[in-house]
Design an enzyme around this catalytic site. Structure first.
Site, PDB file in Angstrom:
ATOM      1  N   ASP A 213       0.826  -1.220   0.000  1.00 14.89           N
ATOM      2  CA  ASP A 213       0.000   0.000   0.000  1.00 14.89           C
ATOM      3  C   ASP A 213       0.853   1.261   0.000  1.00 14.89           C
ATOM      4  O   ASP A 213       2.034   1.234   0.345  1.00 14.89           O
ATOM      5  CB  ASP A 213      -0.951   0.019   1.204  1.00 14.89           C
ATOM      6  CG  ASP A 213      -0.214   0.095   2.541  1.00 14.89           C
ATOM      7  OD1 ASP A 213       0.739  -0.671   2.739  1.00 14.89           O
ATOM      8  OD2 ASP A 213      -0.586   0.945   3.382  1.00 14.89           O
TER       9      ASP A 213
ATOM     10  N   GLU B  99       0.093  -1.077   5.677  1.00 14.63           N
ATOM     11  CA  GLU B  99       1.187  -0.648   6.561  1.00 14.63           C
ATOM     12  C   GLU B  99       1.074   0.834   6.865  1.00 14.63           C
ATOM     13  O   GLU B  99       1.302   1.277   7.991  1.00 14.63           O
ATOM     14  CB  GLU B  99       2.540  -0.951   5.906  1.00 14.63           C
ATOM     15  CG  GLU B  99       3.737  -0.784   6.832  1.00 14.63           C
ATOM     16  CD  GLU B  99       4.361   0.605   6.832  1.00 14.63           C
ATOM     17  OE1 GLU B  99       5.249   0.850   7.645  1.00 14.63           O
ATOM     18  OE2 GLU B  99       3.944   1.474   6.020  1.00 14.63           O
TER      19      GLU B  99
HETATM   20 ZN   LIG Z   1       6.928   1.985   3.974  1.00 17.08          ZN
END
Ligand SMILES: [Zn+2]
Length: 426
Positions: free
Chosen positions: A96, A191
């Site tokens: 992401d 993340e």
């Molecule tokens: Zn990163």
């Protein structure tokens, strides 16, 4: 024994992979309650699972969270002294990208043989990656540099890491003579919104040690993160019609202001750097009757963290005496801890990474992250996971850039590391 180095073909393929991945929109969304937070992250995950299968990882698959797990089995002959002993090594990166900067419609610009000039981004010429403002550009003269067109982020955070890991898998498939133990690949989602390990099944992943490839400069190994708590101060005042409030009104807003005013100036995010701790009042909402103030507490050592929390409690105690009619409650919650505490129990995981950097002919740089990482959370979930550089610069910005050479060095570092784990297990 083959020489560990990416050749021109390997590098070109890595560049093609990186350019392909950054064009898939994978922005995560902190306001979403689903997993993954955005369905579009699965677009890249699906692509990676397919590419891994094409590279010979028969078990590569994406799960419902958008994570991709895959195995590169050991190729150690049964007679090899490390056969059955070399631990399974995990390689992890996140698919992401950051939500605060436009992340769809990325148009990667590839600049070959960078010559030291300012990089004017063609989609928005006001965006200039200036040589003087980016000291690392001087270290990358002659390199292939990749940027966005200036209207979006690039997504080197962390598609550089993804492309590096994919290049390691491709290199291993092309070099069956290079002996390595079992390897597990893990690509994660979300993340950037702090949920990258929410569904990470450490047991199912089955690695003994792991490395994230995410961020930072060539030769940097990160084995420390902050210890982090969050604190909430809740103030109950007493509201009375202000015209008739004398001796009765207890104003929660003024109580809150008095607490914030008492915080030591030398321990704020805006006054600290490197290894210094801070206490950060970052959110206050409420009114005369009730006010809630939220704080971040950060330090590299547990005792320094406790000192900041004591400072907050002291400020609250002093203010209580000034406003006897107010009720003030302090609640502290643990967020995460410095992964160095865990790594100290088995420092080989970092020592071997340092050795791998030295075998590249570079001097390793140990860095502490003034933040948290998925690796820190995994380390506390039982999987020690320091971070290896991925090369990206100016994260989360339309001026993000990365050097292909630094990416190649990261892939070569991982290959050396795999070799070292075999050597030391024999
Ligand atoms: Zn990163």
């Amino acid at each position: 024994m083959s020489e560990i180095a990416l050749d021109v073909k390997d590098r070109n393929e890595m560049l093609a992979r990186f350019v392909r991945y950054v064009q898939v929109d994978t922005q995560s969304d902190e306001n979403s309650t689903t997993s993954p937070s955005t369905e579009k992250q699965k677009g890249l995950s699906r692509m990676l699972a397919e590419e891994l299968r094409a590279l010979g990882c028969a078990d590569a698959a994406m799960d419902q969270w958008g994570y991709v797990f895959a195995t590169v089995p050991s190729n150690l002959p049964a007679t090899h002294p490390a056969a059955g002993k070399a631990p399974t090594i995990g390689l992890i990166a996140h698919v992401d990208t950051y939500q605060g900067t436009l992340g769809g419609g990325v148009k990667p610009q590839v600049i070959e043989r960078y010559d030291g000039r300012d990089l004017v981004l063609p989609g928005d010429p006001r965006q200039v990656i200036a040589f003087d403002a980016n000291p690392n550009l001087a270290r990358c003269k002659g390199h292939t540099i990749i940027t966005s067109d200036g209207t979006t982020l690039l997504g080197a955070d962390d598609k550089a890491g993804v492309a590096e890991i994919m290049t390691v898998v491709a290199w291993l498939a092309r070099h069956p003579e290079f002996e390595h133990g079992p390897i597990r690949i893990g690509f994660t989602t979300d993340e950037e919104v702090g949920r990258g390990t929410e569904h990470f099944d450490v047991a199912a992943f089955g690695a003994a040690y792991a490395y994230t490839l995410d961020g930072s400069d060539v030769a940097e190994i990160e084995d420390e993160t902050f210890c982090a708590d969050s604190a909430t101060v809740t103030i109950d005042g007493h509201d009375v019609h202000p015209g008739y409030a004398k001796g009765k009104l207890v104003n929660a807003v003024r109580v809150g202001a008095a607490i914030v005013e008492r915080l030591e100036r030398e321990f704020l995010p805006e006054t600290t750097e490197d290894r210094q701790p801070y206490l950060h009042p970052y959110d206050a909402r409420g009114d005369v009757t009730k006010l809630e103030i939220k704080f971040l507490v950060r330090a590299f050592a547990d005792d320094e963290l406790k000192q900041r929390e004591e400072a907050l409690r002291r400020a609250v105690a002093e203010v209580k005496e000034l406003f006897p009619g107010a009720r003030i409650a302090v609640e502290i919650r643990e967020s995460y801890r410095n992964m160095a505490y865990k790594i100290a129990g088995d420092p080989r995981v970092v020592d071997y990474a340092f050795e791998a950097v030295r075998r590249l002919g570079l001097e390793p740089v140990r860095r502490a992250i003034r933040g948290g990482t998925d690796g820190a959370r995994l380390s506390f979930m039982g999987l020690l996971t320091p971070n290896i550089w991925a090369g990206g610069q100016n994260f989360h910005s339309v001026q993000e850039w990365v050097s292909l050479e630094w990416m190649a060095k990261a892939a070569e570092c991982v290959l050396h590391l795999l070799g070292i784990w075999v050597e030391r297990s024999a």
